[in-house]
Scaffold this motif. Structure first.
Motif, short mmCIF file in Angstrom:
data_model
loop_
_atom_site.label_atom_id
_atom_site.label_comp_id
_atom_site.label_asym_id
_atom_site.label_seq_id
_atom_site.Cartn_x
_atom_site.Cartn_y
_atom_site.Cartn_z
N VAL A 1 0.84 -1.21 0.00
CA VAL A 1 0.00 0.00 0.00
C VAL A 1 0.87 1.25 0.00
N SER A 2 2.19 1.07 -0.10
CA SER A 2 3.11 2.21 -0.12
C SER A 2 4.05 2.08 -1.31
N ASP A 3 4.60 3.21 -1.74
CA ASP A 3 5.55 3.21 -2.86
C ASP A 3 6.82 2.43 -2.50
N LYS A 4 7.25 2.55 -1.24
CA LYS A 4 8.47 1.86 -0.80
C LYS A 4 8.34 0.36 -1.01
N TYR A 5 7.24 -0.22 -0.54
CA TYR A 5 7.08 -1.66 -0.65
C TYR A 5 6.62 -2.09 -2.05
N ALA A 6 6.06 -1.17 -2.81
CA ALA A 6 5.74 -1.47 -4.20
C ALA A 6 7.01 -1.78 -4.98
N GLU A 7 8.06 -1.05 -4.68
CA GLU A 7 9.34 -1.29 -5.34
C GLU A 7 9.95 -2.61 -4.87
N LYS A 8 9.80 -2.94 -3.59
CA LYS A 8 10.30 -4.20 -3.07
C LYS A 8 9.57 -5.39 -3.72
N ILE A 9 8.25 -5.22 -3.92
CA ILE A 9 7.49 -6.28 -4.58
C ILE A 9 7.94 -6.45 -6.02
N LYS A 10 8.27 -5.37 -6.67
CA LYS A 10 8.77 -5.46 -8.04
C LYS A 10 10.07 -6.26 -8.09
N LYS A 11 10.97 -6.04 -7.13
CA LYS A 11 12.22 -6.80 -7.08
C LYS A 11 11.95 -8.26 -6.76
N GLU A 12 10.95 -8.51 -5.90
CA GLU A 12 10.60 -9.90 -5.58
C GLU A 12 10.05 -10.60 -6.81
N PHE B 1 -9.98 -6.89 -3.25
CA PHE B 1 -10.30 -6.32 -1.95
C PHE B 1 -10.47 -4.82 -2.08
N ASP B 2 -11.21 -4.25 -1.14
CA ASP B 2 -11.37 -2.80 -1.11
C ASP B 2 -10.18 -2.18 -0.38
N ILE B 3 -8.99 -2.40 -0.98
CA ILE B 3 -7.75 -1.85 -0.44
C ILE B 3 -7.03 -1.15 -1.58
N ASP B 4 -6.58 0.07 -1.34
CA ASP B 4 -5.88 0.84 -2.36
C ASP B 4 -4.43 0.36 -2.43
N VAL B 5 -4.15 -0.57 -3.36
CA VAL B 5 -2.82 -1.19 -3.42
C VAL B 5 -1.95 -0.51 -4.47
N LYS B 6 -0.65 -0.58 -4.25
CA LYS B 6 0.33 -0.02 -5.19
C LYS B 6 0.92 -1.10 -6.10
N ASN B 7 1.00 -2.32 -5.58
CA ASN B 7 1.56 -3.41 -6.35
C ASN B 7 1.10 -4.73 -5.73
N GLY C 1 -10.32 -4.95 9.96
CA GLY C 1 -11.37 -5.85 9.47
C GLY C 1 -12.66 -5.11 9.17
N GLU C 2 -13.01 -4.18 10.02
CA GLU C 2 -14.23 -3.40 9.79
C GLU C 2 -14.10 -2.56 8.53
N GLU C 3 -12.96 -1.95 8.31
CA GLU C 3 -12.76 -1.09 7.15
C GLU C 3 -12.78 -1.89 5.84
N VAL C 4 -12.19 -3.09 5.86
CA VAL C 4 -12.03 -3.86 4.62
C VAL C 4 -13.21 -4.80 4.37
N LEU C 5 -13.73 -5.41 5.43
CA LEU C 5 -14.73 -6.47 5.26
C LEU C 5 -16.08 -6.14 5.87
N GLY C 6 -16.09 -5.29 6.88
CA GLY C 6 -17.31 -5.09 7.66
C GLY C 6 -17.49 -6.28 8.59
N LEU C 7 -17.55 -6.05 9.89
CA LEU C 7 -17.58 -7.14 10.84
C LEU C 7 -18.97 -7.32 11.44
N LYS C 8 -19.42 -8.56 11.43
CA LYS C 8 -20.67 -8.90 12.12
C LYS C 8 -20.40 -9.46 13.51
#
Length: 525
Positions: free
Chosen positions: A138-149, A168-174, A322-329
């Motif tokens: 979810v960050s530029d720093k780890y987006a670059e690490k994922i690219k190397k992986e 998922f309702d998550i704003d991902v970078k990579n 969990g509440e933000e991404v999935l909504g918890l019952k």
């Protein structure tokens, strides 16, 4: 549901889902000296799988467990079976070389295939499901690490690569996917292996604590109740090795804690297993529980005894995510887990020290025990039966990679010294009478640092906060109601008994009443 409404939904007491959803067999403690071909110490995934495999080839095998079967790290897992162990392959290539990195992938994939084949062959109903594994940033720093992986995946010919999005309702970078991984219900699987092990003549003893080994051609495991188990081979499959020999394992690993929730969500969970590359880690997978879907939310890791916040705050952070991404019952279960990390992040599996081929050890799985623990059992089978195994050198505890090992040895042991000094300088102001029911804290009593917990009946339990391993000062864990050591990860019940090593002796206990002076009790050693 707002964040204000979330507070109070967490279960009062920690209880791992995997132990509440299965009926476990029970076994007696060891009452007499025995002689076997192989003694397995520790009844988690490594021990049970090893015992099953070795009994299957006709060896006389006994397995002992200090507590109850599957009540340790295996019972607190996420039960993902995958070779995608965070961002690791680019690091392994740089520190150890391409061949070593590829071998690690192959070892874990062979373990996955073994579990799959075992499930199919024996008709084990354990919700085994083939899924893809995703790691996201979810960050530029780890987006670059994922690219190397992803580039490392290509070099190692790992099936997978970068993908455009994640369901998922998550704003991902990579996002990086590893194809054809799996998940299962770990205790359903292992309870079945226990049954198969017994049918092959295997013996199991619970509440049997191994305390030492007499080395020799036929080593002897000594128990706390002074029983002797002689064998041709000893397999140490405990989380932290109860016997270190000259391996100095407490200086070559550190303990890391993480937290888990099992929840009923408002949104349907997509196929796959997921983990974030960013810190704090967020790990997700689904479970089918009597036809109803649950989701495991895991993360918030930190070194044992070194949490920057109260431990209940880690559960609350997962709840909010969990509440933000999935909504918890509903939150059905909460629990925490402890994992050991080696200097170079590869597990130690093999001869406990060079020249000891009949005492084998498996430890340091770094949160990935389903595949690494199974790989350890497969390696143990071959080492015990004299069969060549291409992964023996990969995992050998005597290995040394200068760059990660030396650097991390210095860093981790400097941390231990820092924690040792810090604890001795701490002067808390809390007194026993300040504690509410269910509350614990480090206190000052008659000028001395002690630990206190007031139970639900109002009784105050006092312990010495000096860890019995090397003398560091333990800290109170309010989420699990335990005393945790920040140096090497030993954990104790609020009454002082050891939960996890390397400590072997309990904390000193004291008798305390509001009217009487503090007096030392017999602590059992």
């Amino acid at each position: 549901m707002s964040n204000d409404q979330l507070n109070g939904k967490l279960p009062e007491h920690p209880e791992p889902y995997w132990r509440t959803s299965v009926e476990f067999p029970t076994f007696p403690s060891l009452q007499e000296d025995i002689d076997v071909d192989v003694i397995v110490v520790g009844a988690g995934i490594t021990g049970i799988t090893s015992a099953y495999l070795l009994a299957s080839v006709g060896l006389k095998v006994a397995m002992i467990e200090a507590d109850k079967v599957l009540n340790g790290t295996t019972g607190n897992t996420t039960a993902k079976i995958t070779a995608q162990h965070d961002l690791i392959y680019d690091e392994f290539i740089h520190n150890m070389g391409r061949n070593t990195a590829r071998l690690y992938y192959e070892a874990n994939m062979e373990a996955l295939e073994f579990i799959k084949e075992t499930v199919e062959k024996n008709g084990i109903d354990c919700d085994f499901t083939s899924v893809d594994a995703y790691i996201y940033s979810v960050s530029d720093k780890y987006a670059e690490k994922i690219k190397k992986e992803a580039e490392a995946y290509q070099r190692l010919q790992i099936r997978g690569g970068l993908v455009d999005s994640m369901p998922f309702d998550i704003d991902v970078k990579n996002v990086l996917v590893m194809k054809d991984q799996a998940q299962f219900h770990v205790t359903k699987y292992l309870v079945h292996l226990i049954d198969l092990f017994q049918k092959s003549g295997g013996q199991i003893f619970e509440d049997t604590v191994a305390v030492n080994i007499e080395t020799g051609e036929r080593p002897v495991v000594l128990t706390r109740e002074e029983k002797r188990i002689s064998a041709k081979h000893v397999l140490i499959c405990t989380h932290f090795p109860f016997y270190e020999g000259t391996g100095l394992y407490s200086t070559r690993m550190y303990a890391d804690r993480s937290y888990a929730l099992a929840v009923k969500s408002q949104k349907k969970f997509p196929p796959g297993i997921f983990i974030s590359a960013d810190e704090p880690t967020r790990s997700l997978r689904s479970i089918m529980d009597n036809g109803e879907e649950l989701v495991l939310i895991v993360g918030e890791n930190h070194k044992t005894g070194q949490s920057p916040v109260e431990t209940m705050d880690h559960y609350r952070a997962l709840e909010m995510f969990g509440e933000e991404v999935l909504g918890l019952k509903e939150i059905t279960n909460r629990w925490s887990a402890q994992d050991l990390v080696t200097l170079d992040k590869l597990p130690y599996i093999g001869e406990i020290t060079s020249g000891n081929p009949n005492i084998l050890i498996a430890t340091g799985f770094r949160k990935w025990g389903m595949s690494n623990g199974t790989a350890a059992a497969l390696l143990f089978r071959d080492m015990v039966t004299g069969k060549e195994n291409k992964f023996e050198k990969l995992y050998t505890p005597s290995r040394f990679y200068a760059h990660p090992s030396l650097k991390n040895f210095l860093v981790q042991n400097a941390n231990v010294v820092g924690q040792l000094i810090k604890g001795k300088l701490d002067s808390p102001n809390t007194k026993p009478e300040d504690l509410a029911k269910g509350e614990g804290a480090v206190i000052t009593l008659d000028g001395h640092r002690k630990g206190a917990y007031r139970d639900d009946d109002g009784k105050v339990h006092i312990v010495d906060t000096t860890c019995t391993h090397i003398g560091c000062e333990v800290e109170w864990n309010n989420g699990d109601k335990t005393w945790d050591c920040p140096c090497h990860g030993s954990r104790f019940k609020f009454t002082g008994e050891v939960i996890e090593g390397p400590a072997e002796k309990p904390l000193q206990k004291y008798d305390y009443t509001m009217m009487d002076n503090l007096t030392s009790e017999d602590s059992g050693y």
